[in-house]
Design a protein around this motif. Structure first.
Motif, PDB file in Angstrom:
ATOM      1  N   VAL A  11      -1.178   3.215 -11.611  1.00 50.27           N
ATOM      2  CA  VAL A  11       0.256   2.890 -11.566  1.00 50.27           C
ATOM      3  C   VAL A  11       1.027   3.799 -12.509  1.00 50.27           C
ATOM      4  O   VAL A  11       2.061   4.391 -12.153  1.00 50.27           O
ATOM      5  CB  VAL A  11       0.485   1.412 -11.935  1.00 50.27           C
ATOM      6  N   LEU A  12       0.523   3.945 -13.718  1.00 45.72           N
ATOM      7  CA  LEU A  12       1.187   4.798 -14.709  1.00 45.72           C
ATOM      8  C   LEU A  12       1.142   6.264 -14.293  1.00 45.72           C
ATOM      9  O   LEU A  12       2.120   7.004 -14.477  1.00 45.72           O
ATOM     10  CB  LEU A  12       0.527   4.597 -16.073  1.00 45.72           C
ATOM     11  N   ALA A  13       0.025   6.680 -13.724  1.00 44.49           N
ATOM     12  CA  ALA A  13      -0.092   8.063 -13.261  1.00 44.49           C
ATOM     13  C   ALA A  13       0.901   8.353 -12.144  1.00 44.49           C
ATOM     14  O   ALA A  13       1.528   9.421 -12.110  1.00 44.49           O
ATOM     15  CB  ALA A  13      -1.515   8.340 -12.788  1.00 44.49           C
ATOM     16  N   ARG A  14       1.072   7.417 -11.209  1.00 47.25           N
ATOM     17  CA  ARG A  14       2.028   7.610 -10.120  1.00 47.25           C
ATOM     18  C   ARG A  14       3.456   7.688 -10.670  1.00 47.25           C
ATOM     19  O   ARG A  14       4.278   8.474 -10.204  1.00 47.25           O
ATOM     20  CB  ARG A  14       1.920   6.468  -9.115  1.00 47.25           C
ATOM     21  N   ALA A  15       3.760   6.826 -11.643  1.00 47.48           N
ATOM     22  CA  ALA A  15       5.105   6.844 -12.237  1.00 47.48           C
ATOM     23  C   ALA A  15       5.375   8.169 -12.923  1.00 47.48           C
ATOM     24  O   ALA A  15       6.474   8.741 -12.814  1.00 47.48           O
ATOM     25  CB  ALA A  15       5.257   5.692 -13.221  1.00 47.48           C
ATOM     26  N   LYS A  16       4.394   8.683 -13.643  1.00 43.84           N
ATOM     27  CA  LYS A  16       4.574   9.981 -14.309  1.00 43.84           C
ATOM     28  C   LYS A  16       4.741  11.093 -13.278  1.00 43.84           C
ATOM     29  O   LYS A  16       5.588  11.983 -13.439  1.00 43.84           O
ATOM     30  CB  LYS A  16       3.387  10.241 -15.231  1.00 43.84           C
ATOM     31  N   ALA A  17       3.951  11.061 -12.207  1.00 43.97           N
ATOM     32  CA  ALA A  17       4.084  12.077 -11.163  1.00 43.97           C
ATOM     33  C   ALA A  17       5.449  12.000 -10.495  1.00 43.97           C
ATOM     34  O   ALA A  17       5.972  13.014 -10.005  1.00 43.97           O
ATOM     35  CB  ALA A  17       2.977  11.905 -10.112  1.00 43.97           C
ATOM     36  N   PRO A  60       4.565  -5.545 -13.106  1.00 41.08           N
ATOM     37  CA  PRO A  60       3.179  -5.810 -12.714  1.00 41.08           C
ATOM     38  C   PRO A  60       2.666  -4.652 -11.866  1.00 41.08           C
ATOM     39  O   PRO A  60       3.406  -3.696 -11.596  1.00 41.08           O
ATOM     40  CB  PRO A  60       3.293  -7.107 -11.916  1.00 41.08           C
ATOM     41  N   ASP A  61       1.434  -4.740 -11.401  1.00 39.12           N
ATOM     42  CA  ASP A  61       0.866  -3.597 -10.669  1.00 39.12           C
ATOM     43  C   ASP A  61       1.213  -3.570  -9.190  1.00 39.12           C
ATOM     44  O   ASP A  61       0.885  -2.606  -8.495  1.00 39.12           O
ATOM     45  CB  ASP A  61      -0.652  -3.519 -10.856  1.00 39.12           C
ATOM     46  N   CYS A  62       1.890  -4.613  -8.672  1.00 37.78           N
ATOM     47  CA  CYS A  62       2.230  -4.686  -7.238  1.00 37.78           C
ATOM     48  C   CYS A  62       1.011  -4.417  -6.365  1.00 37.78           C
ATOM     49  O   CYS A  62       1.101  -3.809  -5.296  1.00 37.78           O
ATOM     50  CB  CYS A  62       3.363  -3.720  -6.898  1.00 37.78           C
ATOM     51  N   LYS A  63      -0.165  -4.845  -6.847  1.00 42.92           N
ATOM     52  CA  LYS A  63      -1.456  -4.644  -6.166  1.00 42.92           C
ATOM     53  C   LYS A  63      -1.760  -3.165  -5.926  1.00 42.92           C
ATOM     54  O   LYS A  63      -2.589  -2.815  -5.089  1.00 42.92           O
ATOM     55  CB  LYS A  63      -1.498  -5.403  -4.845  1.00 42.92           C
ATOM     56  N   GLY A  64      -1.070  -2.290  -6.638  1.00 39.34           N
ATOM     57  CA  GLY A  64      -1.299  -0.863  -6.473  1.00 39.34           C
ATOM     58  C   GLY A  64      -0.716  -0.274  -5.207  1.00 39.34           C
ATOM     59  O   GLY A  64      -0.993   0.886  -4.885  1.00 39.34           O
ATOM     60  N   ASP A  65       0.104  -1.034  -4.492  1.00 36.10           N
ATOM     61  CA  ASP A  65       0.651  -0.564  -3.217  1.00 36.10           C
ATOM     62  C   ASP A  65       1.641   0.572  -3.450  1.00 36.10           C
ATOM     63  O   ASP A  65       2.692   0.363  -4.085  1.00 36.10           O
ATOM     64  CB  ASP A  65       1.344  -1.712  -2.493  1.00 36.10           C
ATOM     65  N   PRO A  66       1.379   1.777  -2.958  1.00 34.09           N
ATOM     66  CA  PRO A  66       2.265   2.912  -3.232  1.00 34.09           C
ATOM     67  C   PRO A  66       3.694   2.696  -2.756  1.00 34.09           C
ATOM     68  O   PRO A  66       4.653   3.078  -3.445  1.00 34.09           O
ATOM     69  CB  PRO A  66       1.596   4.082  -2.491  1.00 34.09           C
ATOM     70  N   ALA A  67       3.877   2.082  -1.583  1.00 37.11           N
ATOM     71  CA  ALA A  67       5.229   1.882  -1.055  1.00 37.11           C
ATOM     72  C   ALA A  67       6.028   0.944  -1.956  1.00 37.11           C
ATOM     73  O   ALA A  67       7.209   1.187  -2.235  1.00 37.11           O
ATOM     74  CB  ALA A  67       5.161   1.338   0.366  1.00 37.11           C
ATOM     75  N   SER A  68       5.410  -0.137  -2.423  1.00 40.58           N
ATOM     76  CA  SER A  68       6.107  -1.066  -3.310  1.00 40.58           C
ATOM     77  C   SER A  68       6.446  -0.398  -4.634  1.00 40.58           C
ATOM     78  O   SER A  68       7.566  -0.552  -5.157  1.00 40.58           O
ATOM     79  CB  SER A  68       5.238  -2.305  -3.558  1.00 40.58           C
ATOM     80  N   LEU A  69       5.505   0.332  -5.184  1.00 40.12           N
ATOM     81  CA  LEU A  69       5.756   1.008  -6.456  1.00 40.12           C
ATOM     82  C   LEU A  69       6.884   2.022  -6.324  1.00 40.12           C
ATOM     83  O   LEU A  69       7.718   2.163  -7.231  1.00 40.12           O
ATOM     84  CB  LEU A  69       4.477   1.685  -6.952  1.00 40.12           C
ATOM     85  N   GLU A  70       6.945   2.715  -5.197  1.00 46.47           N
ATOM     86  CA  GLU A  70       8.002   3.716  -5.032  1.00 46.47           C
ATOM     87  C   GLU A  70       9.377   3.079  -4.911  1.00 46.47           C
ATOM     88  O   GLU A  70      10.385   3.730  -5.207  1.00 46.47           O
ATOM     89  CB  GLU A  70       7.689   4.609  -3.830  1.00 46.47           C
ATOM     90  N   VAL A  71       9.444   1.817  -4.496  1.00 44.98           N
ATOM     91  CA  VAL A  71      10.728   1.112  -4.510  1.00 44.98           C
ATOM     92  C   VAL A  71      11.238   1.011  -5.947  1.00 44.98           C
ATOM     93  O   VAL A  71      12.420   1.242  -6.235  1.00 44.98           O
ATOM     94  CB  VAL A  71      10.584  -0.283  -3.876  1.00 44.98           C
ATOM     95  N   ASP A  76       2.406 -13.284  -4.142  1.00 43.20           N
ATOM     96  CA  ASP A  76       2.776 -13.990  -2.922  1.00 43.20           C
ATOM     97  C   ASP A  76       3.837 -13.252  -2.126  1.00 43.20           C
ATOM     98  O   ASP A  76       4.085 -13.566  -0.966  1.00 43.20           O
ATOM     99  CB  ASP A  76       3.290 -15.383  -3.270  1.00 43.20           C
ATOM    100  N   LEU A  77       4.477 -12.259  -2.734  1.00 39.61           N
ATOM    101  CA  LEU A  77       5.515 -11.483  -2.063  1.00 39.61           C
ATOM    102  C   LEU A  77       4.924 -10.189  -1.517  1.00 39.61           C
ATOM    103  O   LEU A  77       4.064  -9.565  -2.153  1.00 39.61           O
ATOM    104  CB  LEU A  77       6.653 -11.159  -3.029  1.00 39.61           C
ATOM    105  N   GLY A  78       5.393  -9.784  -0.361  1.00 37.59           N
ATOM    106  CA  GLY A  78       4.847  -8.589   0.280  1.00 37.59           C
ATOM    107  C   GLY A  78       4.944  -7.346  -0.573  1.00 37.59           C
ATOM    108  O   GLY A  78       4.069  -6.474  -0.531  1.00 37.59           O
ATOM    109  N   ASP A  79       6.023  -7.234  -1.358  1.00 35.01           N
ATOM    110  CA  ASP A  79       6.211  -6.034  -2.185  1.00 35.01           C
ATOM    111  C   ASP A  79       5.886  -6.291  -3.649  1.00 35.01           C
ATOM    112  O   ASP A  79       6.178  -5.450  -4.500  1.00 35.01           O
ATOM    113  CB  ASP A  79       7.643  -5.515  -2.055  1.00 35.01           C
ATOM    114  N   GLY A  80       5.300  -7.461  -3.956  1.00 33.23           N
ATOM    115  CA  GLY A  80       4.958  -7.768  -5.332  1.00 33.23           C
ATOM    116  C   GLY A  80       6.153  -7.962  -6.241  1.00 33.23           C
ATOM    117  O   GLY A  80       6.015  -7.940  -7.461  1.00 33.23           O
ATOM    118  N   GLY A  81       7.325  -8.137  -5.649  1.00 35.87           N
ATOM    119  CA  GLY A  81       8.550  -8.304  -6.442  1.00 35.87           C
ATOM    120  C   GLY A  81       9.281  -7.014  -6.734  1.00 35.87           C
ATOM    121  O   GLY A  81      10.244  -6.987  -7.511  1.00 35.87           O
ATOM    122  N   ALA A  82       8.887  -5.927  -6.098  1.00 39.52           N
ATOM    123  CA  ALA A  82       9.477  -4.616  -6.391  1.00 39.52           C
ATOM    124  C   ALA A  82      10.972  -4.565  -6.070  1.00 39.52           C
ATOM    125  O   ALA A  82      11.760  -3.957  -6.812  1.00 39.52           O
ATOM    126  CB  ALA A  82       8.742  -3.535  -5.607  1.00 39.52           C
TER     127      ALA A  82
END
Length: 531
Positions: A426-432, A380-391, A350-356
């Motif tokens: 998600v895990l691949a992006r975190a490792k990169a 969580p996966d934050c819907k796979g959104d790269p911007a949220s994950l990078e936060v 329900d949150l724009g950034d998935g709680g990031a």
């Protein structure tokens, strides 16, 4: 077959429908690994532009026809991907030489040509035009598969897109592959009625001929979610004479020990109005961990927007996040004297950034309040959104944990709002990003040992450093049933196999959960080695 196959199996994965950006992140991780992979999947509607795309070949704004636009690093011009089209990404070593790239492209084309022949369609190559063509020597050649490859440092990425039964009108919004004078076709348009599964089987068989001979295949569920069957009275665990409907086996029985250390941790949590996954998810290790002065904080409230079939967490409508929560978590870590802090959260779609943002804020507060402690986040996966994950990544947690949870075949039944490929991405992006990564699988939902090994191999190929494996325990009668009790020796064998795969640490036992012995795991990881 051509050339000598590299050691190890060709890992063939039918992933179902995967967003392009998730598939690309996963490809990049596999490209960095040393294994051999063939990803087979469909994409939602997307137009992709290669490095030589002429902008004039994109005839409409993609969003106006319900499609994404992605610029990518493959060769070729603009092309379309969508439901009903089989996309194949072979990630392989390519033998060096002056004609190595043309030879690899030729091999990818040949796999498609041979698979089409098996399906009753004659196809071949058309001089001067890339891809695979129906009736290439006739008066009206028609393109049935596009080819776009990238080869770098002796490894390949990208691959082919074979039209099975896509929405052909979507090709009318571009000049496909920059070719304006030759039509595009599909198996359906050619009068060949075959299912996607039949096409995947044909391609996988021909890929094994060319890049095998040994293959390791795993498929997402093809039809309705593959839900484990409810236990029937007297049913016996297939691994031995343990009755599923009986009491838990002795190795899963935990004695409640509510001593002074347990009560002290509980008091800290209550006084600061904090939530722990230990309580919310009914973790069987709560007595051991709290007595040891450790706990896993759960932020962003206690209500989840998803309803995974294995999880006890509340799924009522969530409340607004509490901006003071990160500081309270840090306060608790100080009061408890924690040297390793684990922070997780419910899914907040329900949150724009998935709680990031709350994860980043909590890591920041912990760094200020407890500078010598290591911080692990289970996200969580934050819907796979790269911007949220990078936060989250930008907060530089010492360990980034995201659980795969189950094998590929059972994903839709066990966690219908998630995705196997997205979790790997998600895990691949975190490792990169340069983070130490961790993931976990719960066992006992109907998976086979071979499927577990395949999932472990996928996690390792995605760059995961730390792995947890544990037995599923059914929280209530309304949750997915236990299909099997995994014995301690079986889990120990899987753990040893994981270490042989190259995981820095594997925690594998019936009672293992994501944060079980987390301090020990981080000490064995690259974080501990650096310290």
């Amino acid at each position: 077959m051509t050339g000598r196959p590299a050691p190890g199996p060709l890992r063939v994965r039918w992933l179902g429908r995967v967003r392009y950006r998730d598939a690309h992140a996963l490809q990049e991780a596999l490209f960095r690994s040393d294994g051999r992979h063939l990803l087979l999947l469909e994409h939602p509607h997307v137009y992709t532009c290669g490095v030589r795309t002429d902008p004039a070949h994109l005839l409409v704004e993609p969003a106006t026809v319900g499609a994404e636009l992605v610029h990518t690093d493959r060769g070729g011009d603009v092309t379309y991907h969508g439901p009903g089209q089989l996309v194949g990404y072979p990630i392989l070593d390519v033998a060096p030489g002056p004609d190595s790239v043309p030879r690899h492209v030729h091999g990818v084309e040949q796999v498609v040509i041979d698979a089409l022949a098996d399906l009753g369609v004659g196809a071949g190559r058309l001089d001067g035009y890339p891809g695979v063509w129906v009736d290439p020597d006739g008066p009206r050649p028609r393109k049935i598969a596009a080819i776009g490859i990238r080869v770098s440092r002796g490894r390949s990425m990208h691959g082919f897109a074979l039209n099975v039964d896509p929405e052909m009108r979507m090709f009318g919004h571009i000049v496909p592959c920059g070719i304006s004078d030759r039509p595009v076709t599909s198996l359906a348009a050619e009068g060949v009625a075959v299912s996607m599964r039949e096409v995947v089987d044909a391609v996988a068989a021909r890929a094994a001929d060319r890049w095998g001979p040994e293959i390791e295949r795993a498929d997402a569920a093809w039809d309705a979610p593959d839900v484990p069957a409810r236990p029937t009275p007297g049913r016996v665990d297939p691994a031995g004479a343990v009755h599923i409907t009986d009491r838990k086996p002795p190795w899963l029985r935990v004695k409640a020990e509510m001593g002074p250390d347990f009560r002290r941790v509980r008091g800290v949590m209550r006084s600061l109005d904090l939530v722990t996954v230990c309580e919310e998810a009914g973790c069987p290790n709560i007595f051991e961990c709290w007595a040891d002065g450790t706990a896993t904080f759960m932020i962003n409230g206690e209500r989840c927007t998803r309803a995974c079939g294995f999880c006890l967490v509340d799924t009522r409508r969530p409340l607004a996040p509490d901006p003071a929560e990160p500081a309270r978590v840090a306060d608790a870590a100080v009061r408890m004297g924690l040297d390793h802090v684990v922070v997780t959260a419910v899914a907040r779609d329900d949150l724009g950034d998935g709680g990031a943002a709350a994860f980043a804020a909590t890591v920041g507060e912990l760094r200020r309040a407890r500078p010598g402690a290591t911080v692990e986040v289970l996200i969580p996966d934050c819907k796979g959104d790269p911007a949220s994950l990078e936060v989250v990544f930008g907060a530089r947690p010492d360990v980034l944990n995201h659980n795969l949870e189950t094998v590929l075949r059972l994903q839709r039944a066990v966690r219908p709002s998630a995705s196997y490929a997205r979790s790997l991405a998600v895990l691949a992006r975190a490792k990169a990003f340069g983070l130490v990564t961790k993931s976990g699988i719960i066992l006992g939902l109907g998976e086979t040992e071979g499927e577990v090994v395949a999932a472990m191999a996928d996690l390792r190929a995605a760059g995961v450093d730390i792995l947890t494996l544990g037995q599923y325990l059914r929280p209530t009668a309304g949750h997915l049933p236990v299909a099997r009790w995994w014995r301690p020796e079986e889990l120990a064998r899987l753990g040893e196999g994981g270490r042989e795969m190259g995981f820095a640490h594997v925690e594998a036992s019936p009672l293992t959960r994501s944060s079980y012995h987390a301090r020990r795991a981080v000490a064995a990881s690259p974080v501990g080695a650096a310290g």
